[in-house]
Enzyme design. Structure first.
Site, PDB file in Angstrom:
ATOM      1  N   ALA A  66       0.832  -1.170  -0.074  1.00 42.32           N
ATOM      2  CA  ALA A  66      -0.133  -0.058   0.072  1.00 42.32           C
ATOM      3  C   ALA A  66       0.630   1.271  -0.016  1.00 42.32           C
ATOM      4  CB  ALA A  66      -0.903   0.343   1.270  1.00 42.32           C
ATOM      5  N   GLY A 111       0.241  -5.036   1.056  1.00 44.38           N
ATOM      6  CA  GLY A 111      -0.592  -5.171   0.110  1.00 44.38           C
ATOM      7  C   GLY A 111      -0.432  -5.696  -1.202  1.00 44.38           C
ATOM      8  N   GLU A 114      -0.707  -9.326  -0.814  1.00 44.56           N
ATOM      9  CA  GLU A 114      -2.274  -9.437  -0.198  1.00 44.56           C
ATOM     10  C   GLU A 114      -3.030  -9.598  -1.635  1.00 44.56           C
ATOM     11  OE1 GLU A 114      -2.304  -6.460   2.872  1.00 44.56           O
ATOM     12  OE2 GLU A 114      -3.364  -8.044   3.930  1.00 44.56           O
ATOM     13  N   GLU A 134       4.483  -5.014   7.321  1.00 46.52           N
ATOM     14  CA  GLU A 134       3.491  -4.214   7.998  1.00 46.52           C
ATOM     15  C   GLU A 134       3.985  -4.115   9.621  1.00 46.52           C
ATOM     16  OE1 GLU A 134       2.320  -6.260   5.849  1.00 46.52           O
ATOM     17  OE2 GLU A 134       0.853  -5.629   4.595  1.00 46.52           O
TER      18      GLU A 134
HETATM   19  N1  DAK Z   1       4.460   3.282  -0.878  1.00 48.38           N
HETATM   20  C1  DAK Z   1       4.774   4.613  -1.474  1.00 48.38           C
HETATM   21  N2  DAK Z   1       5.959   4.634  -1.970  1.00 48.38           N
HETATM   22  C2  DAK Z   1       6.777   3.422  -2.319  1.00 48.38           C
HETATM   23  C3  DAK Z   1       6.465   2.198  -1.635  1.00 48.38           C
HETATM   24  C4  DAK Z   1       5.435   2.001  -0.936  1.00 48.38           C
HETATM   25  N3  DAK Z   1       4.949   1.109  -0.492  1.00 48.38           N
HETATM   26  N4  DAK Z   1       7.557   1.255  -1.970  1.00 48.38           N
HETATM   27  C5  DAK Z   1       8.546   2.086  -2.802  1.00 48.38           C
HETATM   28  N5  DAK Z   1       7.891   3.319  -2.820  1.00 48.38           N
HETATM   29  C6  DAK Z   1       8.711   4.430  -3.405  1.00 48.38           C
HETATM   30  C7  DAK Z   1       9.947   4.700  -2.737  1.00 48.38           C
HETATM   31  O1  DAK Z   1       9.772   5.879  -1.719  1.00 48.38           O
HETATM   32  C8  DAK Z   1      10.838   5.529  -3.701  1.00 48.38           C
HETATM   33  O2  DAK Z   1      10.185   6.938  -4.260  1.00 48.38           O
HETATM   34  P1  DAK Z   1      11.290   8.098  -4.465  1.00 48.38           P
HETATM   35  O3  DAK Z   1      11.924   8.134  -3.276  1.00 48.38           O
HETATM   36  O4  DAK Z   1      12.179   7.626  -5.496  1.00 48.38           O
HETATM   37  O5  DAK Z   1      10.272   9.175  -4.612  1.00 48.38           O
HETATM   38  C9  DAK Z   1      10.576   4.438  -4.956  1.00 48.38           C
HETATM   39  O6  DAK Z   1       9.402   3.847  -4.655  1.00 48.38           O
HETATM   40  C10 DAK Z   1      11.517   3.470  -4.977  1.00 48.38           C
HETATM   41  O7  DAK Z   1      11.994   2.797  -3.930  1.00 48.38           O
HETATM   42  P2  DAK Z   1      13.443   2.865  -3.473  1.00 48.38           P
HETATM   43  O8  DAK Z   1      14.157   3.785  -3.648  1.00 48.38           O
HETATM   44  O9  DAK Z   1      12.796   2.484  -1.856  1.00 48.38           O
HETATM   45  O10 DAK Z   1      13.697   1.345  -4.095  1.00 48.38           O
HETATM   46  P3  DAK Z   1      14.624   0.480  -3.198  1.00 48.38           P
HETATM   47  O11 DAK Z   1      15.234  -0.536  -4.688  1.00 48.38           O
HETATM   48  O12 DAK Z   1      15.815   1.117  -2.630  1.00 48.38           O
HETATM   49  O13 DAK Z   1      13.977  -0.607  -2.276  1.00 48.38           O
HETATM   50  C11 DAK Z   1      11.844  -1.614  -1.491  1.00 48.38           C
HETATM   51  C12 DAK Z   1      12.746  -1.260  -2.660  1.00 48.38           C
HETATM   52  C13 DAK Z   1      10.673  -2.490  -2.112  1.00 48.38           C
HETATM   53  C14 DAK Z   1      12.649  -2.775  -0.595  1.00 48.38           C
HETATM   54  C15 DAK Z   1      11.634  -0.390  -0.527  1.00 48.38           C
HETATM   55  O14 DAK Z   1      11.220   0.526  -1.792  1.00 48.38           O
HETATM   56  C16 DAK Z   1      10.695  -0.797   0.242  1.00 48.38           C
HETATM   57  O15 DAK Z   1      10.726  -1.178   1.312  1.00 48.38           O
HETATM   58  N6  DAK Z   1       9.471  -0.213   0.251  1.00 48.38           N
HETATM   59  C17 DAK Z   1       8.054  -0.221   1.136  1.00 48.38           C
HETATM   60  C18 DAK Z   1       7.795  -1.613   1.154  1.00 48.38           C
HETATM   61  C19 DAK Z   1       6.754  -1.856   2.148  1.00 48.38           C
HETATM   62  O16 DAK Z   1       7.114  -1.773   3.430  1.00 48.38           O
HETATM   63  N7  DAK Z   1       5.565  -2.247   1.889  1.00 48.38           N
HETATM   64  C20 DAK Z   1       4.536  -2.651   2.922  1.00 48.38           C
HETATM   65  C21 DAK Z   1       3.699  -1.411   3.009  1.00 48.38           C
HETATM   66  S1  DAK Z   1       2.311  -1.687   4.068  1.00 48.38           S
HETATM   67  C22 DAK Z   1      -4.683  -1.773   5.461  1.00 48.38           C
HETATM   68  C23 DAK Z   1      -4.610  -2.714   4.560  1.00 48.38           C
HETATM   69  C24 DAK Z   1      -3.476  -2.929   4.035  1.00 48.38           C
HETATM   70  C25 DAK Z   1      -2.347  -2.312   4.103  1.00 48.38           C
HETATM   71  C26 DAK Z   1      -2.502  -1.244   4.966  1.00 48.38           C
HETATM   72  C27 DAK Z   1      -3.716  -0.903   5.614  1.00 48.38           C
HETATM   73  N8  DAK Z   1      -6.084  -1.307   5.919  1.00 48.38           N
HETATM   74  C28 DAK Z   1      -7.001  -2.602   5.929  1.00 48.38           C
HETATM   75  C29 DAK Z   1      -6.167  -0.024   6.429  1.00 48.38           C
HETATM   76  C30 DAK Z   1      -1.076  -2.538   3.565  1.00 48.38           C
HETATM   77  C31 DAK Z   1      -0.055  -1.996   4.249  1.00 48.38           C
HETATM   78  C32 DAK Z   1       1.168  -2.191   3.398  1.00 48.38           C
HETATM   79  O17 DAK Z   1       1.391  -2.564   2.170  1.00 48.38           O
END
Ligand code: DAK
Length: 260
Positions: A66, A111, A114, A134
């Site tokens: 997400a 997400g 998911e 998460e």
């Molecule tokens: N959201 C927003 N931007 C993201 C992103 C994300 N999840 N993942 C990557 N990006 C963006 C980065 O911010 C970066 O943007 P700029 O800085 O260039 O503007 C760009 O994509 C490239 O990413 P990186 O520079 O970080 O690339 P790397 O190769 O260094 O790293 C990575 C890749 C995938 C390991 C890293 O980007 C990362 O850790 N990303 C976050 C992964 C993450 O934590 N995903 C889970 C998110 S939590 C809900 C239901 C579901 C959910 C929530 C609530 N409810 C029922 C309320 C779900 C929650 C989630 O999914």
């Protein structure tokens, strides 16, 4: 609806639906979720579409979760709306009559995993990576991840993945049964399309009813599931497709299914 974050291409009854938000590794913001819901709803109603392959644009990510930036700024009311929309999307995929194959071409995190788990099965690139980060963000999976993963691979492996927030590689995801098959990155989409075409050649009502029996049967006792399966089996004998399928076999020709 005008799709700003999706690429939609249909060839010979198979739709490739690509989430195209490369600058954020295809992260799911509310616009992407709304577009996905609308597109999948329309594809399910389109009789010309027999199967859908869902993938991410670029080589790096299927969906990196997400959108954390958008989520971090949500009010409580907006977070509730966001959750409801996301969950509606996940449920829609399991309720669709058409099969949806996830072709996971890179990161499938949070997400994103998911979303892949909501599909009917997952093919992945050998370079794909899977995880639920998460718990490191102070939340838990909220688009059905805890439920779908535990049902798919059992609670113990699901516990390890969800509690640790660890990211696992494609080989481990295959070994754990999250993924059906791995392919070289350049082959992934064509292999997913090949399987989609194989499914598209079968009776569309049979495929839809088989999906219905499997998805809904999982929420029933085994005996109720058997009863449900028998009902759907019986209903198919009221269709032209059943007569065509069996007739074609007896006449030694290829069946020409009409989906009715
Ligand atoms: N959201 C927003 N931007 C993201 C992103 C994300 N999840 N993942 C990557 N990006 C963006 C980065 O911010 C970066 O943007 P700029 O800085 O260039 O503007 C760009 O994509 C490239 O990413 P990186 O520079 O970080 O690339 P790397 O190769 O260094 O790293 C990575 C890749 C995938 C390991 C890293 O980007 C990362 O850790 N990303 C976050 C992964 C993450 O934590 N995903 C889970 C998110 S939590 C809900 C239901 C579901 C959910 C929530 C609530 N409810 C029922 C309320 C779900 C929650 C989630 O999914």
């Amino acid at each position: 609806m005008e799709y700003k974050n999706l690429l939609i291409e249909t060839n010979e009854g198979i739709t490739t639906l690509t989430i195209n938000r490369r600058e954020a590794l295809n992260a799911l913001n509310s616009a992407v979720i709304a577009e996905l819901e609308c597109a999948l709803f329309e594809l399910d109603l389109d009789a010309a579409v027999k199967a859908v392959v869902l993938t991410g644009a670029g080589e790096k990510a299927f969906v990196a979760g997400a959108d954390i930036k958008e989520m971090s700024e949500l009010t409580s009311f907006e977070a509730h709306e966001f959750a409801r929309r996301g969950q509606r999307l996940i449920l829609l995929i399991s309720r669709m009559r058409k099969p949806v194959i996830a072709a996971v071409n890179g990161y499938a995190l949070g997400g994103g995993l998911e979303l892949a788990l909501a599909c009917d099965f997952i093919y992945a690139s050998e370079k794909a990576k899977f995880g639920f980060p998460e718990v490191g963000l102070g939340v838990i999976p909220g688009f059905g991840g805890t439920q779908n993963l535990a049902r798919l691979i059992g609670p113990n492996k699901a516990n390890e993945l969800v509690f640790s927030g660890r990211v696992i590689n494609a080989a481990k995801a295959l070994q754990w049964g999250i993924v059906n098959e791995l392919f070289a990155p350049e082959e992934l989409l064509s292999k997913a399309l090949e399987t989609a075409r194989e499914i598209a050649g079968k009776g569309p009502l049979s495929v839809a009813y088989a999906k219905d029996a499997i998805v809904n049967g999982l929420n029933m006792t085994k005996e109720d599931g058997f009863r449900y399966e028998a009902s759907l089996f019986g209903v198919l004998f009221a269709t032209g497709d059943q007569r065509e399928g069996m007739g074609a076999f007896l006449e030694k020709r290829t069946a020409d299914f009409k989906g009715k």
